[in-house]
Structures are given as structure tokens and as C-alpha cells.
Design an enzyme around this catalytic site. Sequence first.
Site, mmCIF file in Angstrom:
data_model
loop_
_atom_site.group_PDB
_atom_site.id
_atom_site.type_symbol
_atom_site.label_atom_id
_atom_site.label_comp_id
_atom_site.label_asym_id
_atom_site.label_seq_id
_atom_site.Cartn_x
_atom_site.Cartn_y
_atom_site.Cartn_z
ATOM 1 N N ARG A 472 0.748 -1.025 0.122
ATOM 2 C CA ARG A 472 0.169 -0.172 -0.224
ATOM 3 C C ARG A 472 0.903 1.132 0.165
ATOM 4 N NH1 ARG A 472 -1.437 -3.921 3.504
ATOM 5 N NH2 ARG A 472 -3.526 -4.706 3.415
ATOM 6 N N ARG A 580 -20.608 -17.328 -5.970
ATOM 7 C CA ARG A 580 -21.095 -16.186 -6.832
ATOM 8 C C ARG A 580 -20.458 -14.734 -6.304
ATOM 9 N NH1 ARG A 580 -27.140 -15.184 -5.117
ATOM 10 N NH2 ARG A 580 -26.909 -13.604 -6.871
ATOM 11 N N ASP A 685 -26.074 -12.968 0.645
ATOM 12 C CA ASP A 685 -26.434 -11.492 0.503
ATOM 13 C C ASP A 685 -26.362 -10.770 1.690
ATOM 14 O OD1 ASP A 685 -28.457 -12.974 1.669
ATOM 15 O OD2 ASP A 685 -29.943 -12.428 0.266
#
Length: 777
Positions: A472, A580, A685
Amino acid sequence: MQARKKYVLLGLCACCWLLFFYWGGGVQLRVLRLLTRHRGEVVRPWPNWTDRAFLPRYAHLDELQTDPGTAESPRQRRQAWTAIYKDSRCRMETCFDFSRCRRRGREGFRVYIYPSEKNEHISESYRKILTSIGESRYYTSDPREACLFVLGIDTLDRDQLSGQFVPNVDERIRGYPLWNEGRNHLIFNLYSGTWPNYTEDLGFNIGQAILAKASLNTEHFRPGFDVSIPLFSKDHPQKGGERGWLVRSTTPPRRKYLLMFKGKRYLTGIGSDTRNALHHIHNGKDIVSLTTCRHGKDWEKHKDARCDHDNLEYERKQSADQLTRSCCQSRSIRRAVPAPLLLLSRYRLNSWGFDYQELLHNSTFCLVPRGRRLGSFRFLESLQAACIPVLLSNGWELPFSDVIQWNQAVIEGDERLLLQVPSTVRAVGNERVLALRQRTQMLWEAYFSSVDKIVLTTLEIIKDRVFSHISRNRYMWNSLPGGLLVLPEYSTHLAHFPFYYLGLGVSPGQEFTAVIHAVSPLVSQSQPIMKLLQVVSKSKYCSQIIILWNSEKPPPSRSKWPPMPVPLTVTDGRRKTTSRFLPHVAIETEAVLSLDEDSVLLTSEVNFAFLVWRSFPERIVGYPPRSHFWDPLKRAWGYTSKWTNDYSIVLTGAAFYHRYYHYLFSHYLPQSLRTLVDRTSNCEDILMNFLVSAVTHLPPIKVAQRKQYKELPSPQGTKSVPWANPEHFNQRQECINTFASWFGYMPLVHSQFRLDPVLFKDQVSVLRKKYKDLERA
């Protein structure tokens, strides 16, 4: 003849002048040495000031001339440090074995914790540190895989007078077969040294180990090797932690008090000089500096003439009139508060005093002077309270100074220039005050609000050193959402992350990839997935469609799928629900449209939602909303699917988000949460909403949809929908509490915000509306 005489005469004069200068100069130098030596032997008396009675003094005259005190010279401190730490010149290149970490690329960064001995006493703080490492994604139980080693021995408190002190550490660590003079080892420490000097002595030789230490001195800090950590109490939360106190950015940003300090005053020993002088800046109005001598067992033996006055001021109660004026200084507030209530408030305020928490809430700047050691608990307290820290601790290497730009959050003062502090903070403008306060909140929530964050920041700093080519930069560490949520393995380019678009002045791409989660076998051309493919492929913004096949039966051949104007790819999901959200290589666009196979949408709905997402690329933008709530009877979080004006979750069965969240989902979240999702085939979800809200601290965005949108029953021969299972809702209730427990707090944020197209449902001609299909029944 005459010319010759002139030249001879000039030559004789020059010789005489040189001889005189040489002989005379030596005499002058000898005389000067004698005078200097004579003057050096004369002892100059202490000046006899005529106004001595009016001058404040911090020590007696005899102490200044005869008592050398406990202070050490810089040379003595360096010699003592060298004697304790023989490898004081260690750097990563000289005292670290990189080969142990690069066996499996960046995945090879693993941390091993030595097992503790039976009946080993471990403090609460060190237990939290070990727990944070053990629950992190870097932990390994196999020392052969380890890149970094952490001691099972509690090394936090190395004060020999403390009850937490662990003896014989040197002998015990030498018995570790992998000690190797400390190479690739990480040692945590909060307190070092003991009365009266509180040196950096840990009581054992750390060798070539990396030191993660609080109150580190810049003289002893090994840049690029050691890690300076903050001093935190045993009550510091393990996970999550409280949010910062800056709820909203008020304008002007200044509070009632300009500068405050309330704490102990040390009468003797190291650290006493700074705190003994704090009373000079107290004015009782906008600068409050209150100290007390009433601490410790022997404070009365060492108390000075000012102690009684300081103790009285420290415990003094504010007058009711003063507090009433501060609370009701606005005319509108005075009108709104009835007179009897004001009298009652005056009566109650008589019992109030200068409470420390109230001072934190109502002060713009907070003094953070050194204590016995350089660090102080009030440093983290002031960060959380959005009270700008004014540091008076010369030589303190600030926490995580390798990556944090502290000049954007604190004011660094000088202990020797205490009287200049009031004028310095008065000169800070309102714009800078607001910027400093906002930065304190960002740093608090990103790195310091819990032990987990402190430990993980330490590990990430070391990991960036090991893999410096993939690390970073300063911008990532000092910008929202913080370095812990920016994984450089994904990318080191700022424009590849959704939360930097606004700062960089760039916009996300103009295309999206649709990922359809298929769990039912393809038995008919009339199944919902076939219609969904046609609807999505007609969108002018659709780049490609990926079908994630998670059915029990193998996927059909390409000829079974309808022809489409965009590429279609069928990928094996290996029957895992979390697949997913895997970072599929096939996804080339920044935007991802996640869809369930039975989603019912129109192309205009897809287009509108995508345009909304391009304005909010860091959030989830979609249609079906859900909400969470706190159940006070069960003392647990609840989940509801009722359609209300309030929501906190947008289901990923029909939602846009940035593809970086796929990588964060797979590499940041622990394996235990992903295993729970795969085992129950549920809650993925909700977990994605938890993750995105934790990153952004913002709610998802719901967009307009057709009113009659409902969850349709599955066609005959297909797999039943999950919400038909009565256990489905109960599992989601349990999931939401499990997720909140891992995060340490509830990251979901409620919202009543919904975005509709222009002229949506307005009584105007349909020809003037761009998304007229959304209003059709």
C-alpha cells in the site's frame, strides 16, 4: 648606488617585521592561554536576582548545583540501549529471513503463536492480542509454514514492580528451537523499565526480533524494522469498538473550551517537569488545565506547596450559573426551555463538576503530555472524542508512524515551549480545525478502535515490508476506508478501487458484467432464466453475461442457450453458495450485476440502476430491500422482509456493486463465515451487505422498481425457491447475529433514501419520460 641602498633598507625592514611578528605573536598566545586558564578556574556565582521572590522555580538552588538528578545524557542513554539491545542496527535486509515468507507468494505470510506453558499467567491485554492473531487470516498452527513467530509468553508489562511481570524470559526464549536469535519473531510490549528512570529495558535480550512497542523513543526506534503501537488499556475492546464521537461536522467546528487537560501531576521523577508546569496555561475560561497530586501511596510525603490548591481546583464544582449559561446561551433555546425547567437544571447542575468525559466532549484541543513514559492513554481517548491531540512528549515515535501522516490529525508541541501552546492553538483556523477533527475520526475507526485493528495494522505493516513490490502507498493508509480494507494483492493502482474515484476525479467504466446464479437444471425454454438472459443482453451497457452453474446436474451445451448480442460464459460454481462472490477472472468490468435465476426485471430497470450505480460506485445499488432491527426482549438482532420506508439491506439477487468486493469477500472475511454460508446455502447476500457497509459506513441504495414485482413460484420440475423453506427465515435471523458478532458491532446502516427517474409517476405525457416502462402495471 642610491637605488641599491633603498632595496637593502627595505629588505632589512621586512626581515625585522617578520621576526617581530613571529616572536611577539607567540608571546601573545602564551599570555592568552594563561588568562584563559585563570578565568576557567574561577567559579561564577549564581546570579543574585533582585526579584527572586517573584520568580517561580521548579527546583531549589541547592538541587541545581549539587544534585545531578536522575536525568541521563544522550550518550548514557545510547550506551544503555546498546548494552540491552545488541542488534540496535537491525533492518529488514539484515535481520529478517525473507525466504520463509516467499515460499507461496503473498499467501506465504503466516503467523505462528508459540503454545503457552501449563498454568502460564497471561494478562487480559496480551490474551486479546493472541486472540486477534489466532482469528486472523494469517494464523497457522504449523510452524513450518510460518513467516513470523509470536511468543506465548506475556511480554507486555516489563516493569519489575508490576504484578504482571514475567521473570526468566531470557532463559525461556532461548529454549525455543526456532528462536534463532530472534530472527522473524515479533515481540509486543506496552510498558518497559521501572522506577525511577523507566528506561527501555525489557529485562531480556530481544536479539533480532521485531519490536511492536508503545512509548517508543525516536532514538531507539529502528526505522523500517520496529513498529510503534499505541498504549491501550485492558478494557480496550477486542473487536469493533465504539464509533468516534464526531456525529456531524458542526460549523464553526470549535467547542466551548479551546484547550483542556485533566489528570495526574507527578511530583518527582521522570515526566514531572512537564506536568508540574501545566498550571501556567490554566485560565479557568476557555483553557482548563487541572491536575491532582492525590494519587499513589506516598503522594503526601512528596507534596509541594501547590498540591492543596491543585487538588481543590481538580475537584472543584462549577457554578450552576456558568453551566446554565453554557447550555442555554442561545436565545432560541432559552425561549424553548420553560422557566421552571431552567430552575431545576440549575439545581441539578450544582452537583456537576469538571467531569473528564464532559471536557472531552466540549473541547477543541486536548493536551496529551507525557507521563512516566512517552505514551499516554489519553492519546486514544482524544482521538475517539474528536478532540485534537496537542502532544507534549519530546522524542515519542508516534503509533504506526511508518504509514500514518500524523501532521493531518495532531498538533505536535514542545515540552520546553509549553507557554506557546495557547497562542499556537488559537492561531489554527476553523477550516484546519475541521480537517483535523475529521482525520482523528478516520484514524480512530480505521486503526485504533479495537485490539483487532491495532494487531492487524501491525501485521499488515510488516507484510508490506516483506512484499514491498506489492504494498500500500501512503494515500491508501491515510484515506477512507483505511489500509486494512485495501488489499494490494488485488491492485496497487488507486483507480481500481471504488472508494477513490471521487478523490481522483475519475468515473467508473460504462459497461457491466452480469453474473447469474443458477441452481435449477435447465428443463424448459420458458424458465425465468431464459427471459432474464434476453432482458439483460438487450441493455446497451451490458458487456458480457456469466452463468454461475450451481445445479446438481451438469450444465447444458451452448446450443441450449438462446442467441444473444453479448458473450455468454457458463462457469462451474462447484455447488457453493459463496462462489457467486468469487473474484472470477472472466469479470473484466468494474461493475457487476448480481442476479438470481428467477429475477424479474425490465431492460429499462437495469439501465436506470446502472446509471445510479455509476454515481455511487462504492455502494450496493439494487431493488429488493430488507431491514434489520434490535429486539430488546431477546437482546438480539432481528431480520425482517416487510416492505416499509426504511431499509438497511439490498438483496444481491438483483443489485449492482464493484467487482473489488468479490475479492474482499473471498480474502478479507474469515473462512468460518464463508463456511457457514455454504453449509446453509443461505445468507450470502446479508454477508455482502455487512461487508460493504463496514467499508463505506453508508447504507445501500434502493432504486425505483415496478410495484407488482413479486417473488414468483418456481416452475414445475425446478428446484424449489429457498424462501419456501420455513427454516430459511430462521437461518437468516441467526446469520445476522453471527455476522454482527464477528465484526464486533452492527455495520448495517438504515436509510429511507430511494432514487427514482426524473418525472417518475408525474402527471405529464408519457412521451416525456425516459423510463416509462417502470410505471406500467
